[in-house]
Design an enzyme around this catalytic site. Structure first.
Site, mmCIF file in Angstrom:
data_model
loop_
_atom_site.group_PDB
_atom_site.id
_atom_site.type_symbol
_atom_site.label_atom_id
_atom_site.label_comp_id
_atom_site.label_asym_id
_atom_site.label_seq_id
_atom_site.Cartn_x
_atom_site.Cartn_y
_atom_site.Cartn_z
ATOM 1 N N SER A 112 15.025 -53.669 -22.279
ATOM 2 C CA SER A 112 16.184 -54.012 -23.106
ATOM 3 C C SER A 112 17.089 -52.793 -23.180
ATOM 4 O O SER A 112 16.653 -51.667 -22.917
ATOM 5 C CB SER A 112 15.707 -54.393 -24.516
ATOM 6 O OG SER A 112 16.784 -54.496 -25.414
ATOM 7 N N LYS B 296 10.088 -51.772 -26.396
ATOM 8 C CA LYS B 296 10.862 -51.737 -25.155
ATOM 9 C C LYS B 296 10.926 -50.325 -24.570
ATOM 10 O O LYS B 296 10.969 -50.160 -23.337
ATOM 11 C CB LYS B 296 12.257 -52.317 -25.390
ATOM 12 C CG LYS B 296 12.228 -53.821 -25.677
ATOM 13 C CD LYS B 296 11.479 -54.598 -24.598
ATOM 14 C CE LYS B 296 11.500 -56.097 -24.821
ATOM 15 N NZ LYS B 296 10.818 -56.840 -23.747
ATOM 16 N N TYR C 181 10.847 -53.572 -32.307
ATOM 17 C CA TYR C 181 11.289 -54.061 -30.998
ATOM 18 C C TYR C 181 11.697 -52.887 -30.104
ATOM 19 O O TYR C 181 11.298 -52.830 -28.929
ATOM 20 C CB TYR C 181 12.455 -55.022 -31.186
ATOM 21 C CG TYR C 181 12.960 -55.638 -29.904
ATOM 22 C CD1 TYR C 181 12.297 -56.716 -29.325
ATOM 23 C CD2 TYR C 181 14.095 -55.158 -29.268
ATOM 24 C CE1 TYR C 181 12.763 -57.297 -28.150
ATOM 25 C CE2 TYR C 181 14.563 -55.727 -28.096
ATOM 26 C CZ TYR C 181 13.894 -56.789 -27.534
ATOM 27 O OH TYR C 181 14.355 -57.355 -26.365
#
Length: 230
Positions: free
Chosen positions: A138, A155, A151
């Site tokens: 990401s 990533k 998150y």
């Protein structure tokens, strides 16, 4: 007649995973996929019948992934391209308001999921001597934002994991971290709200992303890449 190539897409029931299915099929590929939602998997089985193959699988669980990978090779064969796309994002909140259970779930799917898949598919792919594994990262695996720290952490981990495994394969199987870019998915809407509508949808993204993914090979091993338009 040349045998069709096989792509495995995790998290294939919605978003980017779902959008890539018809694009690969249109280019003559056999698509295998998995997701947690059994009803959506059933719908995919009806819409895209054999030789395509879809099964429920929660990539967070090592034993379930092991069984899935065994069935995959039995029913479809060993994939030429593996797209570790399955991921979730935490509900927007500062880290001290994210529960331990929610944090664990993000880690289990986003980091352990791709690792489980690689553990079971890399050995036969290395024995064959070819293949590409793309671990979806990401923009938040290369920079950060508030309220999505779990998150971001996962990533960033995907970036490091992919580059380290790429060194282990030596390019015999290419392992690549990919930033898909900013796409209007349900996940993005959970973070951006209605502002996510300013970005292209998954179907638009897939039209350029799938040819790009098909073109990846040994030359790209370990390179942190970004999908076209990302």
């Amino acid at each position: 007649m040349k045998k069709p190539k096989i792509v495995l897409i995790t998290g294939c029931s919605r978003g980017l995973g779902r959008a890539m299915i018809p694009e690969f099929i249109a280019r003559g590929w056999t698509v295998a996929g998995c997701a947690r939602d059994e009803q959506m998997i059933s719908a995919l089985q009806k819409e895209f019948p054999q030789p395509h193959w879809f099964q429920p699988c929660d990539v967070a669980h090592a034993d379930i992934v092991e069984h899935f990978c065994h069935l995959l090779q039995k029913h479809c064969g060993l994939p030429d391209l593996v797209l570790n796309n399955a991921a979730i994002v935490n509900a927007n909140a500062p880290i001290w308001e994210v529960s331990a259970d929610e944090f664990d779930r993000v880690v289990d799917i986003n980091i352990k999921g791709p690792t489980h898949v690689m553990r079971h598919l890399l050995p036969p792919m290395l024995e064959r001597g070819s293949g590409v594994i793309v671990n979806f990262s990401s923009g938040w695996g290369r920079c950060t934002a508030p309220e999505v720290a779990p998150y971001c952490a996962t990533k960033y981990a995907i970036e490091g994991l992919s580059q380290a495994v790429a060194q282990e394969t030596g390019g015999k199987v290419a392992v690549i971290p990919l930033n898909p870019g900013i796409i209007d998915t349900r996940m993005l809407r959970s973070c951006f709200g209605h502002d996510a509508g300013h970005y292209p949808g998954p179907e638009v993204w897939a039209r350029t992303a799938v040819p790009f993914l098909i073109g990846l090979g040994p030359k790209d091993n370990g390179r942190p890449l970004t999908a076209p338009g990302g």
